[in-house]
Design a protein around this motif. Structure first.
Motif, PDB file in Angstrom:
ATOM      1  N   THR A  52       0.847  -1.191   0.000  1.00 53.42           N
ATOM      2  CA  THR A  52       0.000   0.000   0.000  1.00 53.42           C
ATOM      3  C   THR A  52       0.876   1.232   0.000  1.00 53.42           C
ATOM      4  O   THR A  52       2.073   1.166   0.273  1.00 53.42           O
ATOM      5  N   HIS A  53       0.277   2.340  -0.285  1.00 51.53           N
ATOM      6  CA  HIS A  53       0.966   3.628  -0.241  1.00 51.53           C
ATOM      7  C   HIS A  53       0.128   4.550   0.623  1.00 51.53           C
ATOM      8  O   HIS A  53      -1.093   4.630   0.445  1.00 51.53           O
ATOM      9  N   ILE A  54       0.765   5.226   1.557  1.00 53.19           N
ATOM     10  CA  ILE A  54       0.048   6.120   2.466  1.00 53.19           C
ATOM     11  C   ILE A  54       0.574   7.534   2.283  1.00 53.19           C
ATOM     12  O   ILE A  54       1.783   7.756   2.289  1.00 53.19           O
ATOM     13  N   GLU A  55      -0.324   8.457   2.116  1.00 49.60           N
ATOM     14  CA  GLU A  55       0.049   9.872   2.065  1.00 49.60           C
ATOM     15  C   GLU A  55      -0.008  10.392   3.497  1.00 49.60           C
ATOM     16  O   GLU A  55      -1.077  10.497   4.090  1.00 49.60           O
ATOM     17  N   ASP A  56       1.143  10.708   4.084  1.00 49.76           N
ATOM     18  CA  ASP A  56       1.156  11.133   5.483  1.00 49.76           C
ATOM     19  C   ASP A  56       1.262  12.640   5.658  1.00 49.76           C
ATOM     20  O   ASP A  56       1.059  13.159   6.732  1.00 49.76           O
ATOM     21  N   HIS A  57       1.595  13.354   4.623  1.00 55.26           N
ATOM     22  CA  HIS A  57       1.708  14.812   4.641  1.00 55.26           C
ATOM     23  C   HIS A  57       2.720  15.318   5.666  1.00 55.26           C
ATOM     24  O   HIS A  57       2.593  16.425   6.176  1.00 55.26           O
ATOM     25  N   TYR A  63      10.289  16.058   9.500  1.00 55.07           N
ATOM     26  CA  TYR A  63      10.949  14.763   9.689  1.00 55.07           C
ATOM     27  C   TYR A  63      12.399  14.966  10.112  1.00 55.07           C
ATOM     28  O   TYR A  63      12.897  14.295  11.011  1.00 55.07           O
ATOM     29  N   ALA A  64      13.090  15.900   9.461  1.00 56.06           N
ATOM     30  CA  ALA A  64      14.497  16.164   9.781  1.00 56.06           C
ATOM     31  C   ALA A  64      14.639  16.673  11.214  1.00 56.06           C
ATOM     32  O   ALA A  64      15.552  16.262  11.934  1.00 56.06           O
ATOM     33  N   ASP A  65      13.733  17.559  11.641  1.00 64.76           N
ATOM     34  CA  ASP A  65      13.796  18.077  13.013  1.00 64.76           C
ATOM     35  C   ASP A  65      13.597  16.953  14.022  1.00 64.76           C
ATOM     36  O   ASP A  65      14.320  16.859  15.012  1.00 64.76           O
ATOM     37  N   THR A  66      12.612  16.105  13.771  1.00 64.09           N
ATOM     38  CA  THR A  66      12.348  14.978  14.666  1.00 64.09           C
ATOM     39  C   THR A  66      13.527  14.020  14.694  1.00 64.09           C
ATOM     40  O   THR A  66      13.941  13.555  15.759  1.00 64.09           O
ATOM     41  N   LEU A  67      14.082  13.729  13.532  1.00 61.57           N
ATOM     42  CA  LEU A  67      15.233  12.843  13.449  1.00 61.57           C
ATOM     43  C   LEU A  67      16.406  13.403  14.242  1.00 61.57           C
ATOM     44  O   LEU A  67      17.049  12.688  15.005  1.00 61.57           O
ATOM     45  N   MET A  68      16.665  14.685  14.096  1.00 63.79           N
ATOM     46  CA  MET A  68      17.803  15.291  14.784  1.00 63.79           C
ATOM     47  C   MET A  68      17.606  15.331  16.302  1.00 63.79           C
ATOM     48  O   MET A  68      18.586  15.285  17.047  1.00 63.79           O
ATOM     49  N   THR A  69      16.379  15.381  16.770  1.00 65.93           N
ATOM     50  CA  THR A  69      16.131  15.329  18.215  1.00 65.93           C
ATOM     51  C   THR A  69      16.705  14.037  18.788  1.00 65.93           C
ATOM     52  O   THR A  69      17.431  14.053  19.779  1.00 65.93           O
ATOM     53  N   GLY A  70      16.404  12.930  18.142  1.00 60.75           N
ATOM     54  CA  GLY A  70      16.916  11.638  18.612  1.00 60.75           C
ATOM     55  C   GLY A  70      18.412  11.502  18.421  1.00 60.75           C
ATOM     56  O   GLY A  70      19.117  11.004  19.299  1.00 60.75           O
ATOM     57  N   VAL A  71      18.906  11.960  17.276  1.00 63.64           N
ATOM     58  CA  VAL A  71      20.347  11.877  17.008  1.00 63.64           C
ATOM     59  C   VAL A  71      21.115  12.686  18.040  1.00 63.64           C
ATOM     60  O   VAL A  71      22.123  12.227  18.605  1.00 63.64           O
ATOM     61  N   ASN A  72      20.651  13.895  18.333  1.00 67.08           N
ATOM     62  CA  ASN A  72      21.346  14.751  19.300  1.00 67.08           C
ATOM     63  C   ASN A  72      21.273  14.189  20.713  1.00 67.08           C
ATOM     64  O   ASN A  72      22.240  14.277  21.467  1.00 67.08           O
ATOM     65  N   ALA A  73      20.141  13.606  21.079  1.00 68.98           N
ATOM     66  CA  ALA A  73      20.021  13.006  22.409  1.00 68.98           C
ATOM     67  C   ALA A  73      21.000  11.839  22.543  1.00 68.98           C
ATOM     68  O   ALA A  73      21.753  11.748  23.513  1.00 68.98           O
ATOM     69  N   PHE A  74      21.004  10.967  21.548  1.00 72.85           N
ATOM     70  CA  PHE A  74      21.898   9.809  21.601  1.00 72.85           C
ATOM     71  C   PHE A  74      23.358  10.260  21.619  1.00 72.85           C
ATOM     72  O   PHE A  74      24.177   9.756  22.387  1.00 72.85           O
ATOM     73  N   ARG A  75      23.678  11.244  20.783  1.00 70.52           N
ATOM     74  CA  ARG A  75      25.046  11.770  20.718  1.00 70.52           C
ATOM     75  C   ARG A  75      25.484  12.315  22.077  1.00 70.52           C
ATOM     76  O   ARG A  75      26.623  12.123  22.500  1.00 70.52           O
ATOM     77  N   CYS A  76      24.585  12.984  22.771  1.00 72.70           N
ATOM     78  CA  CYS A  76      24.911  13.555  24.077  1.00 72.70           C
ATOM     79  C   CYS A  76      25.406  12.477  25.046  1.00 72.70           C
ATOM     80  O   CYS A  76      26.381  12.680  25.760  1.00 72.70           O
ATOM     81  N   TYR A  77      24.763  11.329  25.046  1.00 75.52           N
ATOM     82  CA  TYR A  77      25.145  10.270  25.980  1.00 75.52           C
ATOM     83  C   TYR A  77      26.399   9.535  25.523  1.00 75.52           C
ATOM     84  O   TYR A  77      27.185   9.076  26.351  1.00 75.52           O
ATOM     85  N   VAL A  78      26.618   9.460  24.217  1.00 79.01           N
ATOM     86  CA  VAL A  78      27.878   8.900  23.716  1.00 79.01           C
ATOM     87  C   VAL A  78      29.022   9.826  24.116  1.00 79.01           C
ATOM     88  O   VAL A  78      30.059   9.382  24.625  1.00 79.01           O
ATOM     89  N   GLU A  79      28.838  11.127  23.913  1.00 79.71           N
ATOM     90  CA  GLU A  79      29.873  12.089  24.319  1.00 79.71           C
ATOM     91  C   GLU A  79      30.060  12.070  25.834  1.00 79.71           C
ATOM     92  O   GLU A  79      31.175  12.209  26.327  1.00 79.71           O
ATOM     93  N   GLY A  80      28.953  11.889  26.563  1.00 78.40           N
ATOM     94  CA  GLY A  80      29.022  11.799  28.018  1.00 78.40           C
ATOM     95  C   GLY A  80      29.846  10.616  28.490  1.00 78.40           C
ATOM     96  O   GLY A  80      30.455  10.638  29.562  1.00 78.40           O
ATOM     97  N   TRP A  81      29.869   9.563  27.678  1.00 78.51           N
ATOM     98  CA  TRP A  81      30.725   8.414  27.995  1.00 78.51           C
ATOM     99  C   TRP A  81      32.186   8.842  27.995  1.00 78.51           C
ATOM    100  O   TRP A  81      32.961   8.499  28.881  1.00 78.51           O
ATOM    101  N   TYR A  82      32.562   9.626  26.975  1.00 84.04           N
ATOM    102  CA  TYR A  82      33.959  10.030  26.843  1.00 84.04           C
ATOM    103  C   TYR A  82      34.366  11.093  27.859  1.00 84.04           C
ATOM    104  O   TYR A  82      35.531  11.182  28.222  1.00 84.04           O
ATOM    105  N   THR A  83      33.418  11.906  28.326  1.00 80.94           N
ATOM    106  CA  THR A  83      33.748  12.898  29.359  1.00 80.94           C
ATOM    107  C   THR A  83      33.677  12.302  30.757  1.00 80.94           C
ATOM    108  O   THR A  83      34.158  12.899  31.707  1.00 80.94           O
ATOM    109  N   GLY A  84      33.029  11.140  30.879  1.00 73.92           N
ATOM    110  CA  GLY A  84      32.884  10.486  32.178  1.00 73.92           C
ATOM    111  C   GLY A  84      31.566  10.805  32.866  1.00 73.92           C
ATOM    112  O   GLY A  84      31.226  10.194  33.880  1.00 73.92           O
TER     113      GLY A  84
END
Length: 135
Positions: A52-57, A63-84
């Motif tokens: 099927t094909h769905i038009e989600d509008h 989508y990019a803003d939502t994607l970056m929210t998760g990417v930035n959150a995950f990145r913060c904790y990865v960086e937090g690993w390196y800072t301790g």
């Protein structure tokens, strides 16, 4: 396809495979069994697929803003690993289970759940909790 054309012009095509194990991932076409003369009727019941094909509008920008929210959150904790800071929080002698759960949920793939305060403001929250844990 090329082999079929060559055979139509009188060329004899032969295949030889020497192996202990062969994985045929050709799907419904069952290319290897056909080419090697190993094709037998399947004993599995027929399957169906529905497409099927769905038009989600949803706009690309949203989508990019939502994607970056998760990417930035995950990145913060990865960086937090390196800072301790990450270890200061999750490996604390007496960790707050709710805070640990919120941080672990991000690392388990829920990095887009903006109801989690550690997703909504990851750097500020991690820095604040790490400072409390160190004191």
């Amino acid at each position: 396809m090329l082999a079929d054309c060559a055979e139509q012009q009188g060329v004899t095509i032969s295949y030889e495979i020497e192996a202990d194990f062969i994985l045929d991932a050709s799907g419904f076409g069952r290319v290897l069994p056909r080419l090697l003369g190993l094709e037998v009727p399947s004993t599995l019941p027929p399957r169906r697929a529905i497409f099927t094909h769905i038009e989600d509008h949803i706009t690309a920008a949203h989508y990019a803003d939502t994607l970056m929210t998760g990417v930035n959150a995950f990145r913060c904790y990865v960086e937090g690993w390196y800072t301790g800071e990450f270890q200061d929080v999750v490996l604390h002698d007496n960790p707050n289970p709710k805070i640990k759960q919120m941080i672990c949920s991000i690392l388990a793939g829920y990095a887009w759940d903006e109801t989690n305060p550690f997703v909504a403001e990851p750097a500020r929250r991690l820095k604040a909790v790490a400072a409390i844990c160190k004191s």
